[in-house]
Motif scaffolding. Structure first.
Motif, PDB file in Angstrom:
ATOM      1  N   TRP A 129      38.814  -4.714 -15.615  1.00 35.17           N
ATOM      2  CA  TRP A 129      38.381  -6.080 -15.339  1.00 35.17           C
ATOM      3  C   TRP A 129      37.192  -6.062 -14.383  1.00 35.17           C
ATOM      4  N   ILE A 130      36.061  -6.597 -14.859  1.00 31.53           N
ATOM      5  CA  ILE A 130      34.812  -6.602 -14.090  1.00 31.53           C
ATOM      6  C   ILE A 130      34.154  -7.971 -14.239  1.00 31.53           C
ATOM      7  N   GLN A 131      33.624  -8.505 -13.153  1.00 32.13           N
ATOM      8  CA  GLN A 131      32.842  -9.736 -13.263  1.00 32.13           C
ATOM      9  C   GLN A 131      31.589  -9.471 -14.099  1.00 32.13           C
ATOM     10  N   ARG A 132      31.248 -10.412 -14.969  1.00 35.12           N
ATOM     11  CA  ARG A 132      30.127 -10.207 -15.892  1.00 35.12           C
ATOM     12  C   ARG A 132      28.826  -9.899 -15.162  1.00 35.12           C
ATOM     13  N   LEU A 133      28.575 -10.548 -14.042  1.00 36.39           N
ATOM     14  CA  LEU A 133      27.331 -10.324 -13.311  1.00 36.39           C
ATOM     15  C   LEU A 133      27.259  -8.937 -12.675  1.00 36.39           C
ATOM     16  N   ALA A 134      28.381  -8.220 -12.622  1.00 34.70           N
ATOM     17  CA  ALA A 134      28.374  -6.875 -12.036  1.00 34.70           C
ATOM     18  C   ALA A 134      27.564  -5.894 -12.876  1.00 34.70           C
ATOM     19  N   GLY A 135      27.275  -6.240 -14.117  1.00 37.23           N
ATOM     20  CA  GLY A 135      26.493  -5.367 -14.974  1.00 37.23           C
ATOM     21  C   GLY A 135      24.995  -5.477 -14.767  1.00 37.23           C
ATOM     22  N   GLU A 136      24.559  -6.341 -13.864  1.00 39.19           N
ATOM     23  CA  GLU A 136      23.131  -6.506 -13.586  1.00 39.19           C
ATOM     24  C   GLU A 136      22.596  -5.322 -12.768  1.00 39.19           C
ATOM     25  N   PRO A 137      21.256  -5.135 -12.729  1.00 42.51           N
ATOM     26  CA  PRO A 137      20.683  -4.032 -11.949  1.00 42.51           C
ATOM     27  C   PRO A 137      20.558  -4.386 -10.464  1.00 42.51           C
ATOM     28  N   TYR A 138      21.260  -3.638  -9.619  1.00 46.06           N
ATOM     29  CA  TYR A 138      21.266  -3.894  -8.181  1.00 46.06           C
ATOM     30  C   TYR A 138      20.596  -2.744  -7.432  1.00 46.06           C
ATOM     31  N   TYR A 139      19.882  -3.104  -6.369  1.00 45.67           N
ATOM     32  CA  TYR A 139      19.075  -2.140  -5.628  1.00 45.67           C
ATOM     33  C   TYR A 139      19.243  -2.326  -4.124  1.00 45.67           C
ATOM     34  N   HIS A 140      19.036  -1.218  -3.409  1.00 48.97           N
ATOM     35  CA  HIS A 140      18.800  -1.277  -1.972  1.00 48.97           C
ATOM     36  C   HIS A 140      17.296  -1.148  -1.791  1.00 48.97           C
TER      37      HIS A 140
ATOM     38  N   VAL B 102      15.184 -10.272  -6.250  1.00 56.06           N
ATOM     39  CA  VAL B 102      15.694 -11.449  -5.545  1.00 56.06           C
ATOM     40  C   VAL B 102      16.875 -11.029  -4.686  1.00 56.06           C
ATOM     41  N   GLN B 103      17.118 -11.775  -3.626  1.00 46.16           N
ATOM     42  CA  GLN B 103      18.256 -11.497  -2.751  1.00 46.16           C
ATOM     43  C   GLN B 103      19.558 -11.548  -3.549  1.00 46.16           C
ATOM     44  N   ASP B 104      20.375 -10.519  -3.409  1.00 47.47           N
ATOM     45  CA  ASP B 104      21.683 -10.505  -4.066  1.00 47.47           C
ATOM     46  C   ASP B 104      22.557 -11.590  -3.440  1.00 47.47           C
ATOM     47  N   ASP B 105      23.140 -12.444  -4.277  1.00 49.31           N
ATOM     48  CA  ASP B 105      24.054 -13.475  -3.781  1.00 49.31           C
ATOM     49  C   ASP B 105      25.510 -13.052  -3.908  1.00 49.31           C
ATOM     50  N   PHE B 106      25.752 -11.868  -4.461  1.00 46.74           N
ATOM     51  CA  PHE B 106      27.080 -11.257  -4.571  1.00 46.74           C
ATOM     52  C   PHE B 106      28.070 -12.100  -5.366  1.00 46.74           C
ATOM     53  N   LEU B 107      27.562 -12.846  -6.327  1.00 49.26           N
ATOM     54  CA  LEU B 107      28.466 -13.546  -7.230  1.00 49.26           C
ATOM     55  C   LEU B 107      29.089 -12.583  -8.235  1.00 49.26           C
ATOM     56  N   HIS B 108      28.706 -11.287  -8.162  1.00 46.07           N
ATOM     57  CA  HIS B 108      29.375 -10.266  -8.969  1.00 46.07           C
ATOM     58  C   HIS B 108      30.611  -9.724  -8.266  1.00 46.07           C
TER      59      HIS B 108
ATOM     60  N   TYR C  35      18.230   2.452  -6.728  1.00 49.42           N
ATOM     61  CA  TYR C  35      19.201   1.798  -7.593  1.00 49.42           C
ATOM     62  C   TYR C  35      20.609   2.081  -7.083  1.00 49.42           C
ATOM     63  N   ILE C  36      21.408   1.034  -6.898  1.00 49.36           N
ATOM     64  CA  ILE C  36      22.774   1.202  -6.399  1.00 49.36           C
ATOM     65  C   ILE C  36      23.786   0.524  -7.328  1.00 49.36           C
ATOM     66  N   GLY C  37      23.342   0.148  -8.540  1.00 46.44           N
ATOM     67  CA  GLY C  37      24.226  -0.539  -9.469  1.00 46.44           C
ATOM     68  C   GLY C  37      25.149   0.416 -10.213  1.00 46.44           C
ATOM     69  N   MET C  38      25.927  -0.145 -11.128  1.00 40.36           N
ATOM     70  CA  MET C  38      26.838   0.646 -11.949  1.00 40.36           C
ATOM     71  C   MET C  38      26.054   1.439 -12.984  1.00 40.36           C
ATOM     72  N   ASP C  39      26.667   2.488 -13.475  1.00 39.99           N
ATOM     73  CA  ASP C  39      26.107   3.242 -14.592  1.00 39.99           C
ATOM     74  C   ASP C  39      26.044   2.305 -15.806  1.00 39.99           C
ATOM     75  N   PRO C  40      24.866   2.139 -16.418  1.00 36.20           N
ATOM     76  CA  PRO C  40      24.740   1.219 -17.557  1.00 36.20           C
ATOM     77  C   PRO C  40      25.673   1.545 -18.721  1.00 36.20           C
ATOM     78  N   ARG C  41      26.147   2.791 -18.817  1.00 40.83           N
ATOM     79  CA  ARG C  41      27.045   3.163 -19.913  1.00 40.83           C
ATOM     80  C   ARG C  41      28.395   2.467 -19.835  1.00 40.83           C
ATOM     81  N   ILE C  42      28.722   1.941 -18.651  1.00 45.01           N
ATOM     82  CA  ILE C  42      29.989   1.217 -18.500  1.00 45.01           C
ATOM     83  C   ILE C  42      30.036   0.011 -19.425  1.00 45.01           C
ATOM     84  N   LYS C  43      28.886  -0.593 -19.681  1.00 44.99           N
ATOM     85  CA  LYS C  43      28.842  -1.784 -20.535  1.00 44.99           C
ATOM     86  C   LYS C  43      29.353  -1.515 -21.941  1.00 44.99           C
TER      87      LYS C  43
END
Length: 276
Positions: free
Chosen positions: A86-97, A159-165, A105-113
Motif C-alpha cells: 500500500w503506497i500513496q499514489r503521489l509517492a511515485g513522483e520524482p523527489y530530490y534533495h 517545487v517545494q515538497d508538500d509531503f502529500l505522498h 534524487y531521493i525518490g523510490m526506485d521507478p521499477r516499483i511502479k
C-alpha cells in the motif's frame, strides 16, 4: 500486538545491521505487516537474524516516497511476491534533495511502479479490520525546517515538497490505538491534528521519526523547534517511540523535557507495549 524494528540508523540488537533507513515488522489483528523497508535489503538480513519469516507478511505499508523507506521493497517483493503493498499514489513522483550546491534524487526506485501487488492509495483507506491509513496532514505548526531542501521535480522545474505522498498507519486492538509514521515530514503535531479529525482523541502510542536531525550544525532555531515540540507532546497522554530522522541530539532534548514518555528504538529492538 507485536512491533519489532528491523532497521534504523543506530546499532541496537547484537549482530543487527544499521543504516539510514527505517523498517518495522508488526503482528496485529491477525495480520503480519511490514511498515517501510529501509534503504537497502539489509532489513531482510536483520529479519533472519531476529527469527522473523518475512515470507509470511501479507501487508506492506510504505510511509512515503523516499529511498530510505522504500529502498528494500524490490528485494522484499522478490522474496515475497504475494504480500499486498500500500503506497500513496503521489509517492511515485520524482523527489530530490536540492540546495545551492547539490541536487540528489531521493525518490523510490521507478521499477516499483511496475509491481503488480502495489495498491496505489488516494487519501484515507481501511485496509483490514483494525488497520487504517490516512494522509493529508496539511497544517504547518512547528514544521521541520529541514524540509525546505526537499523538492519534487515537475515539468516546470523543482517545487517545494508538500509531503502529500506521506501516509500514516493506525492499528486498533483491545480498545487501544497505535499511530505509526515514517519521518513525520509534515510535522508530528500536524499529523496528530489530522489523526484527531478521524478519531476525536489522542492515540495511545505514536511510533515515528520526527525529522529533526541535521548532518552538522544545529541552529538555535532548530533547538527551539525541538523544545517547543516536546512541550506540546508532553501535554498528551500518548507514549512516543522514535528514532531514524529524529537525530540523537534532538532526542536528548526531547527526553530531557518528556522523560519516560518518549523512548528511542534502535536497530533490531522490540517495542514493548504492555497490555496491548
Amino acid at each position: 500486538m507485536r512491533i519489532l524494528n528491523l532497521i534504523e540508523n543506530t546499532e541496537g540488537a547484537t549482530g543487527c545491521l544499521c543504516e539510514h533507513g527505517l523498517s518495522f515488522y508488526i503482528e496485529a489483528g491477525g495480520h503480519k505487516i511490514l511498515a517501510d523497508t529501509g534503504a537497502t535489503g539489509a532489513f531482510l538480513t536483520n529479519a533472519e537474524k531476529l527469527g522473523i519469516d518475512l515470507g509470511q507478511v501479507d501487508t506492506v505499508v510504505i510511509s512515503h516516497g523516499h529511498y530510505d523507506h522504500a529502498g528494500g521493497l524490490l528485494a522484499f517483493a522478490e522474496r515475497n511476491p504475494k504480500a499486498r503493498i500500500w503506497i500513496q499514489r503521489l509517492a511515485g513522483e520524482p523527489y530530490y534533495h536540492k540546495n545551492d550546491t547539490s541536487e540528489r534524487y531521493i525518490g523510490m526506485d521507478p521499477r516499483i511502479k511496475a509491481l503488480p501487488q502495489v495498491e496505489w492509495v488516494e487519501g484515507d483507506r481501511k485496509i483490514h479490520e483494525g488497520i487504517f491509513l490516512f494522509g493529508q496532514a496539511l497544517g504547518r505548526q512547528l514544521w521541520p525546517d529541514g524540509n525546505r531542501e526537499l523538492m519534487r521535480k515537475t515539468a516546470e522545474g523543482f517545487v517545494q515538497d508538500d509531503f502529500l505522498h506521506e501516509q500514516y498507519l493506525v492499528l486498533e486492538e483491545r480498545g487501544k490505538r497505535v499511530l505509526i509514521s515514517g519521518c513525520a515530514h509534515n510535522g508530528i503535531l500536524n499529523i496528530l491534528d489530522r489523526y484527531r479529525e478521524n478519531y476525536e482523541e489522542d492515540p495511545d502510542v505514536v511510533i515515528s521519526g520526527f525529522h529533526m536531525s541535521r548532518k552538522s550544525h544545529y541552529s538555535e532555531a532548530d533547538y527551539a523547534l525541538v523544545r517547543d515540540t516536546a512541550r506540546e507532546l508532553q501535554k498528551l497522554r500518548t507514549r512516543f517511540f522514535t528514532g531514524h530522522c529524529t537525530g540523537e541530539r534532538p532526542y536528548e532534548i526531547l527526553r530531557e523535557i518528556m522523560g519516560e514518555q518518549i523512548a528511542y528504538v534502535h536497530s533490531g529492538e522490540e517495542i514493548v507495549l504492555g497490555d496491548m
